[in-house]
Write a protein that holds these residues in place. Structure first.
Motif, PDB file in Angstrom:
ATOM      1  N   ASN A  56       0.802  -1.224   0.000  1.00 12.85           N
ATOM      2  CA  ASN A  56       0.000   0.000   0.000  1.00 12.85           C
ATOM      3  C   ASN A  56       0.837   1.277   0.000  1.00 12.85           C
ATOM      4  O   ASN A  56       0.286   2.372  -0.061  1.00 12.85           O
ATOM      5  CB  ASN A  56      -0.997   0.012   1.161  1.00 12.85           C
ATOM      6  N   SER A  57       2.158   1.143   0.064  1.00 13.52           N
ATOM      7  CA  SER A  57       2.997   2.329   0.060  1.00 13.52           C
ATOM      8  C   SER A  57       4.387   1.971  -0.451  1.00 13.52           C
ATOM      9  O   SER A  57       4.928   0.919  -0.107  1.00 13.52           O
ATOM     10  CB  SER A  57       3.099   2.894   1.482  1.00 13.52           C
ATOM     11  N   VAL A  58       4.941   2.866  -1.252  1.00 18.16           N
ATOM     12  CA  VAL A  58       6.300   2.696  -1.750  1.00 18.16           C
ATOM     13  C   VAL A  58       7.046   4.007  -1.556  1.00 18.16           C
ATOM     14  O   VAL A  58       6.538   5.078  -1.895  1.00 18.16           O
ATOM     15  CB  VAL A  58       6.322   2.297  -3.241  1.00 18.16           C
ATOM     16  N   LYS A  59       8.237   3.903  -0.979  1.00 16.52           N
ATOM     17  CA  LYS A  59       9.091   5.069  -0.773  1.00 16.52           C
ATOM     18  C   LYS A  59      10.467   4.743  -1.339  1.00 16.52           C
ATOM     19  O   LYS A  59      11.117   3.798  -0.894  1.00 16.52           O
ATOM     20  CB  LYS A  59       9.192   5.380   0.717  1.00 16.52           C
ATOM     21  N   ALA A  60      10.877   5.524  -2.339  1.00 20.01           N
ATOM     22  CA  ALA A  60      12.190   5.345  -2.942  1.00 20.01           C
ATOM     23  C   ALA A  60      13.011   6.601  -2.698  1.00 20.01           C
ATOM     24  O   ALA A  60      12.611   7.699  -3.093  1.00 20.01           O
ATOM     25  CB  ALA A  60      12.064   5.072  -4.429  1.00 20.01           C
ATOM     26  N   LEU A  61      14.132   6.429  -2.023  1.00 23.79           N
ATOM     27  CA  LEU A  61      15.083   7.514  -1.813  1.00 23.79           C
ATOM     28  C   LEU A  61      16.273   7.231  -2.718  1.00 23.79           C
ATOM     29  O   LEU A  61      16.890   6.170  -2.612  1.00 23.79           O
ATOM     30  CB  LEU A  61      15.529   7.572  -0.353  1.00 23.79           C
ATOM     31  N   LEU A  62      16.558   8.157  -3.619  1.00 23.51           N
ATOM     32  CA  LEU A  62      17.627   7.951  -4.582  1.00 23.51           C
ATOM     33  C   LEU A  62      18.700   9.020  -4.435  1.00 23.51           C
ATOM     34  O   LEU A  62      18.406  10.143  -4.025  1.00 23.51           O
ATOM     35  CB  LEU A  62      17.082   8.006  -6.009  1.00 23.51           C
ATOM     36  N   SER A  63      19.912   8.640  -4.801  1.00 23.42           N
ATOM     37  CA  SER A  63      20.991   9.625  -4.848  1.00 23.42           C
ATOM     38  C   SER A  63      21.662   9.537  -6.215  1.00 23.42           C
ATOM     39  O   SER A  63      21.692   8.481  -6.842  1.00 23.42           O
ATOM     40  CB  SER A  63      21.998   9.387  -3.725  1.00 23.42           C
ATOM     41  N   PHE A  64      22.168  10.702  -6.666  1.00 26.97           N
ATOM     42  CA  PHE A  64      22.851  10.781  -7.950  1.00 26.97           C
ATOM     43  C   PHE A  64      23.946  11.836  -7.833  1.00 26.97           C
ATOM     44  O   PHE A  64      23.860  12.738  -6.988  1.00 26.97           O
ATOM     45  CB  PHE A  64      21.862  11.105  -9.074  1.00 26.97           C
ATOM     46  N   PRO A  65      24.985  11.740  -8.663  1.00 23.26           N
ATOM     47  CA  PRO A  65      26.060  12.727  -8.596  1.00 23.26           C
ATOM     48  C   PRO A  65      25.614  14.049  -9.226  1.00 23.26           C
ATOM     49  O   PRO A  65      25.429  14.137 -10.443  1.00 23.26           O
ATOM     50  CB  PRO A  65      27.197  12.074  -9.383  1.00 23.26           C
ATOM     51  N   SER A  66      25.454  15.061  -8.403  1.00 24.97           N
ATOM     52  CA  SER A  66      24.943  16.348  -8.891  1.00 24.97           C
ATOM     53  C   SER A  66      25.933  17.072  -9.800  1.00 24.97           C
ATOM     54  O   SER A  66      25.551  17.984 -10.531  1.00 24.97           O
ATOM     55  CB  SER A  66      24.543  17.238  -7.712  1.00 24.97           C
ATOM     56  N   SER A  67      27.181  16.637  -9.799  1.00 26.43           N
ATOM     57  CA  SER A  67      28.162  17.236 -10.713  1.00 26.43           C
ATOM     58  C   SER A  67      27.995  16.694 -12.139  1.00 26.43           C
ATOM     59  O   SER A  67      28.456  17.318 -13.094  1.00 26.43           O
ATOM     60  CB  SER A  67      29.583  16.962 -10.223  1.00 26.43           C
ATOM     61  N   LEU A  68      27.319  15.549 -12.267  1.00 27.03           N
ATOM     62  CA  LEU A  68      27.155  14.916 -13.582  1.00 27.03           C
ATOM     63  C   LEU A  68      25.727  14.957 -14.107  1.00 27.03           C
ATOM     64  O   LEU A  68      25.511  14.955 -15.324  1.00 27.03           O
ATOM     65  CB  LEU A  68      27.619  13.455 -13.525  1.00 27.03           C
ATOM     66  N   LEU A  69      24.747  14.955 -13.200  1.00 26.68           N
ATOM     67  CA  LEU A  69      23.339  14.910 -13.586  1.00 26.68           C
ATOM     68  C   LEU A  69      22.544  15.965 -12.821  1.00 26.68           C
ATOM     69  O   LEU A  69      22.897  16.326 -11.697  1.00 26.68           O
ATOM     70  CB  LEU A  69      22.713  13.542 -13.248  1.00 26.68           C
ATOM     71  N   SER A  70      21.443  16.400 -13.430  1.00 22.09           N
ATOM     72  CA  SER A  70      20.457  17.187 -12.701  1.00 22.09           C
ATOM     73  C   SER A  70      19.085  16.771 -13.211  1.00 22.09           C
ATOM     74  O   SER A  70      18.932  16.403 -14.380  1.00 22.09           O
ATOM     75  CB  SER A  70      20.673  18.694 -12.879  1.00 22.09           C
ATOM     76  N   VAL A  71      18.109  16.789 -12.323  1.00 18.20           N
ATOM     77  CA  VAL A  71      16.739  16.473 -12.728  1.00 18.20           C
ATOM     78  C   VAL A  71      16.267  17.610 -13.619  1.00 18.20           C
ATOM     79  O   VAL A  71      16.463  18.789 -13.312  1.00 18.20           O
ATOM     80  CB  VAL A  71      15.822  16.289 -11.501  1.00 18.20           C
ATOM     81  N   ASP A  72      15.682  17.262 -14.752  1.00 15.63           N
ATOM     82  CA  ASP A  72      15.192  18.235 -15.724  1.00 15.63           C
ATOM     83  C   ASP A  72      14.193  19.192 -15.069  1.00 15.63           C
ATOM     84  O   ASP A  72      13.508  18.831 -14.112  1.00 15.63           O
ATOM     85  CB  ASP A  72      14.534  17.480 -16.882  1.00 15.63           C
ATOM     86  N   THR A  73      14.103  20.412 -15.594  1.00 13.00           N
ATOM     87  CA  THR A  73      13.206  21.422 -15.020  1.00 13.00           C
ATOM     88  C   THR A  73      11.746  20.991 -15.030  1.00 13.00           C
ATOM     89  O   THR A  73      10.958  21.495 -14.237  1.00 13.00           O
ATOM     90  CB  THR A  73      13.339  22.759 -15.775  1.00 13.00           C
ATOM     91  N   ALA A  74      11.390  20.062 -15.899  1.00 14.64           N
ATOM     92  CA  ALA A  74      10.019  19.539 -15.903  1.00 14.64           C
ATOM     93  C   ALA A  74       9.757  18.688 -14.662  1.00 14.64           C
ATOM     94  O   ALA A  74       8.616  18.337 -14.364  1.00 14.64           O
ATOM     95  CB  ALA A  74       9.758  18.718 -17.159  1.00 14.64           C
ATOM     96  N   GLY A  75      10.822  18.369 -13.929  1.00 15.84           N
ATOM     97  CA  GLY A  75      10.680  17.603 -12.697  1.00 15.84           C
ATOM     98  C   GLY A  75      10.359  16.143 -12.940  1.00 15.84           C
ATOM     99  O   GLY A  75      10.839  15.542 -13.883  1.00 15.84           O
ATOM    100  N   ILE A  76       9.526  15.619 -12.088  1.00 17.45           N
ATOM    101  CA  ILE A  76       9.146  14.217 -12.147  1.00 17.45           C
ATOM    102  C   ILE A  76       7.641  14.175 -12.414  1.00 17.45           C
ATOM    103  O   ILE A  76       6.854  14.497 -11.523  1.00 17.45           O
ATOM    104  CB  ILE A  76       9.499  13.505 -10.822  1.00 17.45           C
ATOM    105  N   PRO A  77       7.242  13.821 -13.636  1.00 18.67           N
ATOM    106  CA  PRO A  77       5.810  13.825 -13.961  1.00 18.67           C
ATOM    107  C   PRO A  77       5.005  12.910 -13.042  1.00 18.67           C
ATOM    108  O   PRO A  77       5.523  11.915 -12.537  1.00 18.67           O
ATOM    109  CB  PRO A  77       5.765  13.315 -15.399  1.00 18.67           C
TER     110      PRO A  77
END
Length: 160
Positions: A56-77
């Motif tokens: 009934n619930s899912v929680k995903a905590l993710l990490s990524f290298p901010s020097s190499l990637l950034s989440v697009d300005t459209a965010g997470i649809p």
């Protein structure tokens, strides 16, 4: 009979131990690997497998290298997903973190939690991983059934 009885007992105990071992729920990122040119978009899908449990619930905590990637300005649809209500859908391009937390009522494998679109920033290998605190909550008893150790992130080669 005395020689056969210990063998039968051993086989029964062995069968019980391995048949009672439940498969754990997992989180995965698809694709697991890809080569992308710097400046291009990288779209990944965060999926989960409930290991046959209704959750009934899912929680995903993710990490990524901010020097190499950034989440697009459209965010997470908010679509496509099996989430019926989002509790959190946040990201920080400074910290290199994503928090996805939503309610659902599903059972099965290959369930889509979210789609994330990154912008690639520099040459290197960008590993996107699941962090401690991620959870998949079983409906019947509110127990976390996620195996973080068996969950699989993604590794992306960023080239010029």
């Amino acid at each position: 009979m005395r020689k056969v009885l210990p063998s039968i007992i051993f086989l029964l105990v062995f069968a019980f131990i391995f048949s009672s071992r439940a498969q754990a729920a997992t989180l995965t990122i698809s694709p697991a690997a890809e080569t992308v040119k710097v400046g291009d978009k990288l779209t990944v899908t965060i999926k989960f497998d409930t290991a046959g449990e209704t959750v009934n619930s899912v929680k995903a905590l993710l990490s990524f290298p901010s020097s190499l990637l950034s989440v697009d300005t459209a965010g997470i649809p908010d679509k496509p997903t099996v989430v019926t209500k989002w509790n959190q859908r946040l990201y920080s391009n400074v910290a290199g973190t994503i928090t996805l937390n939503g309610n659902t009522n599903v059972v099965g494998s290959d369930q889509t939690l979210a789609v994330v679109r990154f912008v690639t920033k520099a040459v290197g290998t960008a590993n996107v991983t699941f962090s401690q605190g991620s959870q998949i909550i079983r409906s019947s008893d509110s127990k976390d059934v996620l195996s973080l150790a068996e969950s699989k992130g993604g590794s992306y080669t960023l080239v010029t």
